[in-house]
Design a protein around this motif. Structure first.
Motif, PDB file in Angstrom:
ATOM      1  N   GLY A 114      20.706  13.169  29.602  1.00 31.69           N
ATOM      2  CA  GLY A 114      19.544  12.329  29.378  1.00 31.69           C
ATOM      3  C   GLY A 114      19.332  12.065  27.908  1.00 31.69           C
ATOM      4  O   GLY A 114      20.081  12.532  27.042  1.00 31.69           O
ATOM      5  N   VAL A 115      18.306  11.282  27.636  1.00 32.71           N
ATOM      6  CA  VAL A 115      17.920  10.914  26.271  1.00 32.71           C
ATOM      7  C   VAL A 115      16.419  11.118  26.149  1.00 32.71           C
ATOM      8  O   VAL A 115      15.660  10.828  27.074  1.00 32.71           O
ATOM      9  N   ALA A 116      16.000  11.632  25.001  1.00 30.37           N
ATOM     10  CA  ALA A 116      14.563  11.866  24.800  1.00 30.37           C
ATOM     11  C   ALA A 116      14.188  11.554  23.348  1.00 30.37           C
ATOM     12  O   ALA A 116      15.017  11.630  22.435  1.00 30.37           O
ATOM     13  N   ARG A 117      12.907  11.212  23.164  1.00 32.46           N
ATOM     14  CA  ARG A 117      12.381  10.843  21.844  1.00 32.46           C
ATOM     15  C   ARG A 117      11.453  11.916  21.312  1.00 32.46           C
ATOM     16  O   ARG A 117      10.663  12.497  22.073  1.00 32.46           O
ATOM     17  N   LYS A 118      11.561  12.175  20.023  1.00 30.81           N
ATOM     18  CA  LYS A 118      10.654  13.116  19.386  1.00 30.81           C
ATOM     19  C   LYS A 118       9.349  12.388  19.046  1.00 30.81           C
ATOM     20  O   LYS A 118       9.358  11.407  18.330  1.00 30.81           O
ATOM     21  N   PRO A 119       8.217  12.878  19.579  1.00 31.94           N
ATOM     22  CA  PRO A 119       6.926  12.196  19.319  1.00 31.94           C
ATOM     23  C   PRO A 119       6.555  12.214  17.833  1.00 31.94           C
ATOM     24  O   PRO A 119       6.963  13.097  17.095  1.00 31.94           O
TER      25      PRO A 119
ATOM     26  N   LEU B 183      10.040  17.029  23.798  1.00 36.99           N
ATOM     27  CA  LEU B 183      10.418  15.639  23.571  1.00 36.99           C
ATOM     28  C   LEU B 183       9.974  14.799  24.768  1.00 36.99           C
ATOM     29  O   LEU B 183       9.676  15.326  25.842  1.00 36.99           O
ATOM     30  N   THR B 184       9.952  13.498  24.587  1.00 35.25           N
ATOM     31  CA  THR B 184       9.575  12.581  25.659  1.00 35.25           C
ATOM     32  C   THR B 184      10.838  11.967  26.253  1.00 35.25           C
ATOM     33  O   THR B 184      11.540  11.195  25.586  1.00 35.25           O
ATOM     34  N   LEU B 185      11.123  12.324  27.496  1.00 31.66           N
ATOM     35  CA  LEU B 185      12.332  11.828  28.137  1.00 31.66           C
ATOM     36  C   LEU B 185      12.261  10.321  28.366  1.00 31.66           C
ATOM     37  O   LEU B 185      11.234   9.780  28.772  1.00 31.66           O
TER      38      LEU B 185
ATOM     39  N   ALA C 206      14.379  19.549  12.540  1.00 28.47           N
ATOM     40  CA  ALA C 206      14.741  19.096  11.192  1.00 28.47           C
ATOM     41  C   ALA C 206      14.620  17.589  11.025  1.00 28.47           C
ATOM     42  O   ALA C 206      14.730  17.081   9.903  1.00 28.47           O
ATOM     43  N   LEU C 207      14.375  16.877  12.132  1.00 25.25           N
ATOM     44  CA  LEU C 207      14.357  15.412  12.093  1.00 25.25           C
ATOM     45  C   LEU C 207      12.933  14.872  12.214  1.00 25.25           C
ATOM     46  O   LEU C 207      12.058  15.520  12.794  1.00 25.25           O
ATOM     47  N   PRO C 208      12.690  13.676  11.700  1.00 28.86           N
ATOM     48  CA  PRO C 208      11.336  13.109  11.724  1.00 28.86           C
ATOM     49  C   PRO C 208      10.965  12.559  13.097  1.00 28.86           C
ATOM     50  O   PRO C 208      11.846  12.363  13.957  1.00 28.86           O
ATOM     51  N   PRO C 209       9.675  12.288  13.321  1.00 28.66           N
ATOM     52  CA  PRO C 209       9.247  11.640  14.561  1.00 28.66           C
ATOM     53  C   PRO C 209       9.994  10.323  14.763  1.00 28.66           C
ATOM     54  O   PRO C 209      10.345   9.640  13.805  1.00 28.66           O
ATOM     55  N   GLY C 210      10.221  10.003  16.035  1.00 31.33           N
ATOM     56  CA  GLY C 210      10.987   8.802  16.360  1.00 31.33           C
ATOM     57  C   GLY C 210      12.468   9.074  16.519  1.00 31.33           C
ATOM     58  O   GLY C 210      13.214   8.205  16.970  1.00 31.33           O
ATOM     59  N   SER C 211      12.895  10.286  16.134  1.00 30.95           N
ATOM     60  CA  SER C 211      14.291  10.667  16.334  1.00 30.95           C
ATOM     61  C   SER C 211      14.547  10.905  17.825  1.00 30.95           C
ATOM     62  O   SER C 211      13.617  11.121  18.607  1.00 30.95           O
ATOM     63  N   HIS C 212      15.814  10.851  18.195  1.00 30.43           N
ATOM     64  CA  HIS C 212      16.181  10.990  19.604  1.00 30.43           C
ATOM     65  C   HIS C 212      17.251  12.056  19.800  1.00 30.43           C
ATOM     66  O   HIS C 212      18.058  12.301  18.894  1.00 30.43           O
ATOM     67  N   LEU C 213      17.244  12.630  20.974  1.00 32.51           N
ATOM     68  CA  LEU C 213      18.277  13.572  21.400  1.00 32.51           C
ATOM     69  C   LEU C 213      18.962  13.024  22.637  1.00 32.51           C
ATOM     70  O   LEU C 213      18.303  12.606  23.594  1.00 32.51           O
TER      71      LEU C 213
ATOM     72  N   VAL D 130      24.450   5.094  26.127  1.00 31.14           N
ATOM     73  CA  VAL D 130      23.427   5.795  25.354  1.00 31.14           C
ATOM     74  C   VAL D 130      23.333   5.228  23.939  1.00 31.14           C
ATOM     75  O   VAL D 130      22.240   4.927  23.437  1.00 31.14           O
ATOM     76  N   VAL D 131      24.475   5.074  23.272  1.00 28.72           N
ATOM     77  CA  VAL D 131      24.479   4.582  21.894  1.00 28.72           C
ATOM     78  C   VAL D 131      23.942   3.157  21.836  1.00 28.72           C
ATOM     79  O   VAL D 131      23.154   2.813  20.941  1.00 28.72           O
ATOM     80  N   ASP D 132      24.325   2.317  22.774  1.00 28.41           N
ATOM     81  CA  ASP D 132      23.822   0.947  22.804  1.00 28.41           C
ATOM     82  C   ASP D 132      22.302   0.943  22.976  1.00 28.41           C
ATOM     83  O   ASP D 132      21.593   0.183  22.297  1.00 28.41           O
ATOM     84  N   PHE D 133      21.795   1.805  23.853  1.00 21.71           N
ATOM     85  CA  PHE D 133      20.352   1.912  24.046  1.00 21.71           C
ATOM     86  C   PHE D 133      19.660   2.364  22.765  1.00 21.71           C
ATOM     87  O   PHE D 133      18.628   1.809  22.359  1.00 21.71           O
ATOM     88  N   LEU D 134      20.220   3.396  22.130  1.00 22.46           N
ATOM     89  CA  LEU D 134      19.586   3.949  20.933  1.00 22.46           C
ATOM     90  C   LEU D 134      19.437   2.903  19.845  1.00 22.46           C
ATOM     91  O   LEU D 134      18.388   2.804  19.195  1.00 22.46           O
TER      92      LEU D 134
END
Length: 272
Positions: free
Chosen positions: A267-272, A234-236, A185-192, A67-71
C-alpha cells in the motif's frame, strides 16, 4: 571465483559470487545477465517451488510502476528514495517518475555493490537521479549520504519506497521501527510505499517461504495486520493494503485473483 560451464565468472571487488544476493537472484528471475551461478541456482529452486515466481516478480515491477506514477502525478511528490532497489531492469523508478515529471528526483539504494555501477551506467549522467551502496537498515547512512543530501531536499515531501524488501528483515530486526525512523525524518506530505509477503494458508505461500528460507536464509511472511502496522501514524491511500493487482489497476480486474497473485500485499500512505 565460481565456475559457470568452463568459464570463470568475474566479480567486482567486494562481491562474493559464491554467495547469492537478493538483487542478483531477482535479476536472474527476470532473465538478466548480471548474476552468477549461485544466483541462477536459487532462481531455479524458487521456480521449482512456485512456477509462477517469475510472474510474481513482474507483478511486483508493475506495482512499483503504478505507485511511482501515482506519487508523482497525483500526490505531487517529486523526490523518491528507492530502498533495496535491486539491479536495473525495465520501467525503472526514475524512468517512470521522470516520464511523469522530468524534474523528479530519485535515489536508488541497495547493499549489493553490483547495483550502483550498473544503475549509474543506465542513468547516463542523469542529473536528477543517482544510486548508492548502503544498507537500508542504516537510516543515518542512507539519509546522510552525499548523493541523498544533493538530490533530496529534507524540507520537501519525499517518498520512501521499500517494496520487496521488508520480508528480508526478521521481527528481531524491528522492521516496523525502521520504517518509522525513515518517516519521522521526513516532512509532512511525505509518502511511504511498502509491501510484504502475506502469511496465509495458501500452499504457494508456504512453499515459497520454505524455499526462501532454505536458499537465502531469509523470507519473513507477515499477516495482514502486521503489514498494515508499517503504516501506523500515516493516512493510507485508497484502497489501503491490498494484493498488488488490486492497487490502482490499469484495467478492471477480470475476476478472482490467481493463488500466486495473493502472495504479496502492499500500500501507499501519506504523512499528515
Amino acid at each position: 571465483m565460481s565456475l559457470s560451464g568452463e568459464q570463470q565468472e568475474w566479480a567486482p571487488p567486494g562481491v562474493d559470487p559464491e554467495r547469492p544476493s537478493v538483487a542478483r537472484v531477482h535479476d536472474a528471475l527476470l532473465g538478466g545477465q548480471e548474476n552468477f551461478a549461485s544466483d541462477r541456482s536459487v532462481a531455479r529452486r524458487l521456480k521449482d517451488a512456485v512456477p509462477e515466481v517469475v510472474d510474481l516478480v513482474w507483478c511486483n515491477r508493475a506495482f512499483i510502476g503504478r505507485v511511482v506514477d501515482f506519487l508523482v502525478r497525483e500526490a505531487g511528490v517529486k523526490q523518491i528514495i528507492d530502498l533495496g532497489a535491486g539491479l536495473p531492469t525495465v520501467e525503472n523508478t526514475h524512468e517512470v517518475a521522470q516520464f511523469a515529471d522530468p524534474q523528479a528526483r530519485v535515489v536508488y539504494v541497495d547493499n549489493d555493490p553490483m547495483v550502483e555501477p550498473h544503475a549509474r551506467a543506465i542513468l547516463g549522467g542523469n542529473p536528477n537521479a543517482d544510486s548508492i551502496t548502503a544498507d537500508a537498515r542504516d537510516v543515518d547512512a542512507v539519509l546522510g549520504h552525499p548523493a541523498v543530501r544533493r538530490l533530496i531536499d529534507p524540507a520537501r515531501p519525499t517518498a520512501i519506497l521499500i517494496i520487496g524488501v521488508l520480508h528480508l528483515f526478521s521481527d528481531e530486526e524491528q522492521p516496523h521501527a525502521l520504517v518509522k525512523r525513515y518517516m519521522d525524518a521526513l516532512p509532512p506530505g511525505s509518502h511511504l510505499a511498502a509491501s510484504n509477503f502475506l502469511a496465509s494458508d495458501n500452499p504457494k505461500a508456504k512453499a515459497l517461504e520454505i524455499m526462501l528460507q532454505a536458499t537465502m536464509g531469509t523470507g519473513h511472511f507477515r499477516d495482514h495486520e502486521a503489514v498494515e502496522r508499517f503504516f501506523d501514524g500515516l493516512t493510507l491511500v485508497e484502497p489501503g493494503v491490498v494484493h498488488f493487482p488490486e492497487w490502482h489497476p490499469d484495467d478492471r480486474l477480470p475476476g478472482p485473483l490467481a493463488p500466486w497473485e495473493e502472495l504479496l500485499v502492499g500500500g501507499v500512505a501519506r504523512k499528515p
